[in-house]
Scaffold this active site. Structure first.
Site, short mmCIF file in Angstrom:
data_model
loop_
_atom_site.label_atom_id
_atom_site.label_comp_id
_atom_site.label_asym_id
_atom_site.label_seq_id
_atom_site.Cartn_x
_atom_site.Cartn_y
_atom_site.Cartn_z
N SER A 64 63.52 34.59 82.68
CA SER A 64 64.66 35.27 83.33
C SER A 64 64.28 36.18 84.49
O SER A 64 65.16 36.61 85.24
CB SER A 64 65.45 36.08 82.32
OG SER A 64 66.40 35.25 81.71
N LYS A 67 65.58 35.15 87.74
CA LYS A 67 66.98 35.37 88.15
C LYS A 67 67.07 36.39 89.30
O LYS A 67 68.02 36.36 90.08
CB LYS A 67 67.80 35.85 86.94
CG LYS A 67 67.96 34.77 85.87
CD LYS A 67 68.60 35.32 84.60
CE LYS A 67 68.73 34.23 83.53
NZ LYS A 67 69.10 34.77 82.21
N TYR A 189 68.09 25.17 87.32
CA TYR A 189 67.97 26.42 86.55
C TYR A 189 66.75 26.38 85.61
O TYR A 189 65.98 27.34 85.53
CB TYR A 189 69.27 26.67 85.77
CG TYR A 189 69.17 27.82 84.80
CD1 TYR A 189 69.22 29.14 85.25
CD2 TYR A 189 69.02 27.60 83.43
CE1 TYR A 189 69.11 30.20 84.37
CE2 TYR A 189 68.92 28.66 82.55
CZ TYR A 189 68.97 29.95 83.02
OH TYR A 189 68.84 31.01 82.13
N TYR A 240 69.08 42.45 79.10
CA TYR A 240 70.02 41.91 78.12
C TYR A 240 70.94 43.03 77.62
O TYR A 240 71.38 43.84 78.41
CB TYR A 240 69.26 41.21 76.97
CG TYR A 240 68.13 40.32 77.47
CD1 TYR A 240 68.40 39.26 78.34
CD2 TYR A 240 66.81 40.55 77.13
CE1 TYR A 240 67.38 38.45 78.82
CE2 TYR A 240 65.78 39.74 77.60
CZ TYR A 240 66.08 38.70 78.44
OH TYR A 240 65.07 37.90 78.92
N VAL A 258 62.06 36.04 78.54
CA VAL A 258 61.65 35.73 77.17
C VAL A 258 60.21 35.19 77.08
O VAL A 258 59.71 34.98 75.98
CB VAL A 258 62.63 34.76 76.46
CG1 VAL A 258 63.99 35.40 76.26
CG2 VAL A 258 62.74 33.43 77.20
N1 GLU Z 1 65.40 29.98 80.38
C1 GLU Z 1 65.82 30.95 79.43
C2 GLU Z 1 67.20 30.62 78.92
O1 GLU Z 1 68.05 30.26 79.69
C3 GLU Z 1 65.76 32.30 80.07
C4 GLU Z 1 66.03 33.37 79.06
C5 GLU Z 1 65.42 34.68 79.42
O2 GLU Z 1 64.27 34.81 79.81
O3 GLU Z 1 66.18 35.65 79.26
O4 GLU Z 1 67.49 30.69 77.76
#
Ligand code: GLU
Length: 304
Positions: A64, A67, A189, A240, A258
């Protein structure tokens, strides 16, 4: 003068000997293969002095954290229009929750939760000629490092198990907030999440967010206003449903993934990245968070 090296060495020593290291993410099977004993930390200050401890040069899955790069790329391409399709409020929910999306008619709460990042991925797919290649080049440019790459095995592994992301993308599509095919957007993605970087590379790439939108090579990628907005989003939405706890304990804008990475920064002063694969129950790196709390406590430097 703050002795960053001494502080990082002390943090790395205490983190490496910690017995409670959190739990490695296994919902993406490929990620569960990582060695849980790894710990790295790297800091670059505003005049580009570098300080490292532990496994700071080792590559890991940024997940993530990507992002922030995709949002930056989308803002540099279509500017304020991004906010027509995604909001800027913290969700208070886990990164993959779908309930709010339905409640708010397909406008994701922010670009750093999965649904929001999938909308940003859709924007990039629409606006880039060769989306995967162009996005990778953008990350390489920010980091000034052409060795950065996708990990095809991780992308494939997530594609095979990413049922909630397929659900989110389909929900977005039903509300008219996904212009391209679900399969195409998610392929992009899953690849962006699979990028591998080290703590050292991440601090180079995030340097622009502590340096008013100007990267280490002196090129301007963001306006000061855009840089402010991305930092505000990282502070309020970057962890989060634990963004409040991170602001409370650490007091820096940042983003976790994650894969166990965290990048955080103090505008005008430094950018720091940590990696420890074990996660706490909210999905943030357990030791990474503890390390950054120790850093801002020892240096007495945070945004507050
Ligand atoms: N590729 C992971 C997902 O979409 C990213 C989650 C993350 O790192 O928060 O679940």
């Amino acid at each position: 003068m703050i002795d960053y090296q001494n502080i990082l060495d002390t943090i790395a020593l205490s983190c490496s000997s910690a017995t409670a290291k959190g739990k490695i993410a296994n919902y993406i099977p490929e990620l569960s293969k990582v060695d849980s004993s790894k710990f790295g930390i790297h800091l670059v200050d505003s005049t580009m002095n570098n300080f490292s401890a532990g496994d700071a040069d080792e590559l890991f899955s940024i997940q993530s954290i990507s992002k922030v790069f995709s949002l930056t790329h989308a803002m540099s391409l279509i500017g304020e229009d991004v906010w027509k399709r995604v909001d800027v409020e913290p969700s208070g929910d886990p990164f993959n929750h779908l309930s709010l999306l339905e409640f708010e008619n397909g406008i994701p709460r922010n670009p750093l939760i999965n649904a929001g990042a999938i909308v940003i991925a859709d924007i990039l797919v629409s606006n880039l000629k060769n989306p995967k290649a162009d996005f990778l080049n953008f990350v390489r440019l920010l980091s000034n490092d052409n060795s950065i790459n996708y990990n095809g095995d991780v992308a494939k592994s997530e594609k095979e198990t990413g049922f909630r992301n397929f659900a989110a993308a389909n929900l977005l599509k039903s509300y008219g907030n996904l212009k391209n095919d679900v399969e195409v957007v998610l392929d992009f993605y899953f690849h962006q999440c699979s990028i591998e970087m080290s703590c050292v590379q991440l601090t180079k790439a995030f340097y622009i967010f502590m340096n008013k939108g100007v990267c280490q090579r002196g090129k301007t990628h963001l306006t000061i206003r855009q840089e402010k907005r991305i930092n505000a989003l990282m502070l309020t939405c970057g962890f989060y449903d634990e963004a409040g706890e991170f602001a409370f304990e650490v007091g820096l804008p940042g983003k976790s993934g994650v894969g166990g990475g965290i990048v955080a920064l103090l505008p005008g002063k430094y950018c720091v990245a940590t990696w420890s694969p074990g996660l706490n129950p909210k999905g943030n790196s357990k030791l990474g968070m503890e390390a950054l709390e120790k850093l801002t406590t020892a240096t007495q430097q945070s945004i507050f």
